[in-house]
Scaffold this motif. Sequence first.
Motif, PDB file in Angstrom:
ATOM      1  N   PHE A 249      49.936  99.488  31.829  1.00  0.00           N
ATOM      2  CA  PHE A 249      50.280  99.840  33.200  1.00  0.00           C
ATOM      3  C   PHE A 249      49.308  99.267  34.208  1.00  0.00           C
ATOM      4  O   PHE A 249      48.192  98.874  33.879  1.00  0.00           O
ATOM      5  N   GLN A 250      49.776  99.290  35.444  1.00  0.00           N
ATOM      6  CA  GLN A 250      49.018  98.678  36.518  1.00  0.00           C
ATOM      7  C   GLN A 250      47.743  99.446  36.851  1.00  0.00           C
ATOM      8  O   GLN A 250      46.679  98.878  36.932  1.00  0.00           O
ATOM      9  N   ASP A 251      47.895 100.763  37.048  1.00  0.00           N
ATOM     10  CA  ASP A 251      46.780 101.536  37.586  1.00  0.00           C
ATOM     11  C   ASP A 251      46.061 102.259  36.457  1.00  0.00           C
ATOM     12  O   ASP A 251      46.548 103.268  35.957  1.00  0.00           O
TER      13      ASP A 251
ATOM     14  N   SER B  95      35.061 103.566  33.476  1.00  0.00           N
ATOM     15  CA  SER B  95      35.333 102.753  34.660  1.00  0.00           C
ATOM     16  C   SER B  95      36.744 102.178  34.554  1.00  0.00           C
ATOM     17  O   SER B  95      37.399 102.299  33.521  1.00  0.00           O
TER      18      SER B  95
ATOM     19  N   GLN C 225      37.224  99.799  31.641  1.00  0.00           N
ATOM     20  CA  GLN C 225      37.238 100.510  30.361  1.00  0.00           C
ATOM     21  C   GLN C 225      38.536 101.260  30.165  1.00  0.00           C
ATOM     22  O   GLN C 225      39.089 101.297  29.072  1.00  0.00           O
TER      23      GLN C 225
ATOM     24  N   ALA D   9      45.716 106.046  36.791  1.00  0.00           N
ATOM     25  CA  ALA D   9      46.873 106.958  36.742  1.00  0.00           C
ATOM     26  C   ALA D   9      47.571 106.921  35.401  1.00  0.00           C
ATOM     27  O   ALA D   9      48.430 107.744  35.141  1.00  0.00           O
ATOM     28  N   SER D  10      47.210 105.982  34.540  1.00  0.00           N
ATOM     29  CA  SER D  10      48.004 105.817  33.328  1.00  0.00           C
ATOM     30  C   SER D  10      47.456 106.574  32.131  1.00  0.00           C
ATOM     31  O   SER D  10      48.014 106.498  31.053  1.00  0.00           O
ATOM     32  N   LEU D  11      46.350 107.313  32.331  1.00  0.00           N
ATOM     33  CA  LEU D  11      45.810 108.109  31.230  1.00  0.00           C
ATOM     34  C   LEU D  11      45.816 109.577  31.652  1.00  0.00           C
ATOM     35  O   LEU D  11      45.354 109.916  32.740  1.00  0.00           O
TER      36      LEU D  11
ATOM     37  N   ARG E  48      41.160  99.068  29.035  1.00  0.00           N
ATOM     38  CA  ARG E  48      41.006  98.798  27.601  1.00  0.00           C
ATOM     39  C   ARG E  48      41.589  99.946  26.784  1.00  0.00           C
ATOM     40  O   ARG E  48      42.192  99.719  25.725  1.00  0.00           O
TER      41      ARG E  48
END
Lengths: 325, 309
Positions: A100-102, A159, A162, A105-107, A165
């Motif tokens: 995902f892009q952001d 960050s 990270q 927001a994706s975790l 990743r």
Amino acid sequence: MVDAKPLLKIENLVKHYPAPGHGLDKSRVVRAVDEVSFTLHRGETLGIVGESGCGKSTLARTLLRLVEPTSGKVLFNGEDLVGLSSKEMRARRCQLQMIFQDPFASLNPRMTVGQILSEPWVIFPDILPRAEWKERIWYLLTRVGLSADDASRYPHQFSGGQRQRIGIARALSVNPEVIVCDEPFSALDVSIQAQVINLLEDIQQQFGLSYVIIAHDLSVIRHCSDRVAVMYLGNIVEIGTWEQIYGNPLHPYTQALLSAMPEVRTKDRKERIILEGEVPSPLNPPSGCRFRTRCHRAQPDCAQNKPELRVRAQSHQCACIHIHD
Amino acid sequence: MIDETASTTDDTQRDASIGYRDIIRALVRDPLVLVSVIFLTLLILSAIFAEIVAPMDPLIPNIFASRLPPLSYATGLDGTEQLHLLGTDALGRDMLSRLIFGARASLFVALVSVFVSGVLGTCLGVIAGYYGGWVETVVMRAVDAFMAVPSLLIALFVLFIIGGGLVNMILIFALVRWVVYARLARGITLSLRETQFVEAARAIGASNARIMLRHILPNMISPLLVLATLEIALLVLAEAGLSFLGFGLVPPEPSWGLMISRGREYMREAWWMITLPGLAIFLTTLSLNLIANWFRAVMDPVQRWRWLM
């Protein structure tokens, strides 16, 4: 490197959203993705570029069926994903993943990295026996350049780079064949971008992955794609290998985009094509060629005939009626 | 590739796993919350073991010892001298004993109704927000309907028909108060539903139930908890109000609400009769609020380390 038979074949994919404020009038729709077709071969990276609002992200979500397509086919290994029931689709989700892009927001902020990575194994216990979870999490984390102790941490302790990743590790945890990356670099610093691009290339070679990478940054796409598709207002206007797109762009829109790319070169610089006006509304796209309102080579007949993607050279397709070669 | 790892060396104590030892340490560091926890624990324990803890029977009146101020002695019915630590009420019943027995009714009604209405409202709200469509329409129109009528009025009306009592009161409170949770839960679900981590969960094949339980619900615990503590305070008072009107607990039965309503008549000459149960309600809700606020922070991974460090 490229098989004859495509791994993923998209045929006439359409996604229309009901127009805001026109709940009852079904004919008023936002044509986010309109009649898009392309193929993706095993081990290949297809870059999709286009300006904001051209339907790139909708295309990504539609082909994973995170958003239900209005019509069209998504053939994955010859099987149409669009026709599957939601239960059948869930069983195939492991083969197609998304980054995902952001990364902020994706975790899920309430889950540790270990929980995030092991979630697919909870859902599909067949992927990995529980005894191997820990080792696999460590492997995935070190593979994407994090440390094994990071498994017990929460996303906010990392960050942006990270976190991206971690998002990559999550996509890898189900052993997918295709990863769709929706603007995976745009939220990252330039130095981190390069590292993440290299990481994506490393794991592509290691796991034999195919990528669809969506971006608006032309130089990033040039760096990591085998083939490039250019989108404008819900349509693909040109598609070809990166040498073809960057070396010999045929469509006026591609030419305009490339001329806007910052370059270090000082001599024999091509003339910049400056696009006039705004992107038309996808609620009410122009007739004929959608790009004609801003095209520097537009002719009167562009308004009548809708250009189809036609093969111009080996694997180079372009949708413009005024290209003759 | 050795990029951002350096920043994580100094915050190893922010690790995920927290034991009860960390929680106790954090409690000691925050005396206000510690006091609240002790107060509530004592209150709940004494409510449970009221028969043992209470010095006197809360129901037997003693006309000769009525309206005694706190810390006064009186001759009991059995002829012995008895200390009324917090005084007596208009019928000479021991205030402390009545407060202890009253805590049982008040807390039980409030806690159980908040739990039932919270679970019911949250489930309906999350489902409505997640699925949308006709489910949402039905749930949210029901919410609107309940919101439009004062909840105490509905409670009054229904209790008038089916009769008062503890169980009926809990059921009615659950019935009229679920709407506040449903509205909050739906609103949060609407925004969480569109987040990328929910999309990511769907992309790895999570079912709708799993997305709601593991991804949406945990992210709305904090506001729900704050709402629930406010609701406990509200329901203690609602129980008081309904009992005062005669639709809740039946009089000789002690409850804080009933004690206030009775004490109201003697406000001028016996301040303790209304002040003490009022103080009990105030301290209980205050402690609950402090604890909920602290608990919310400790449960939030982003804020936790500040409290545990």
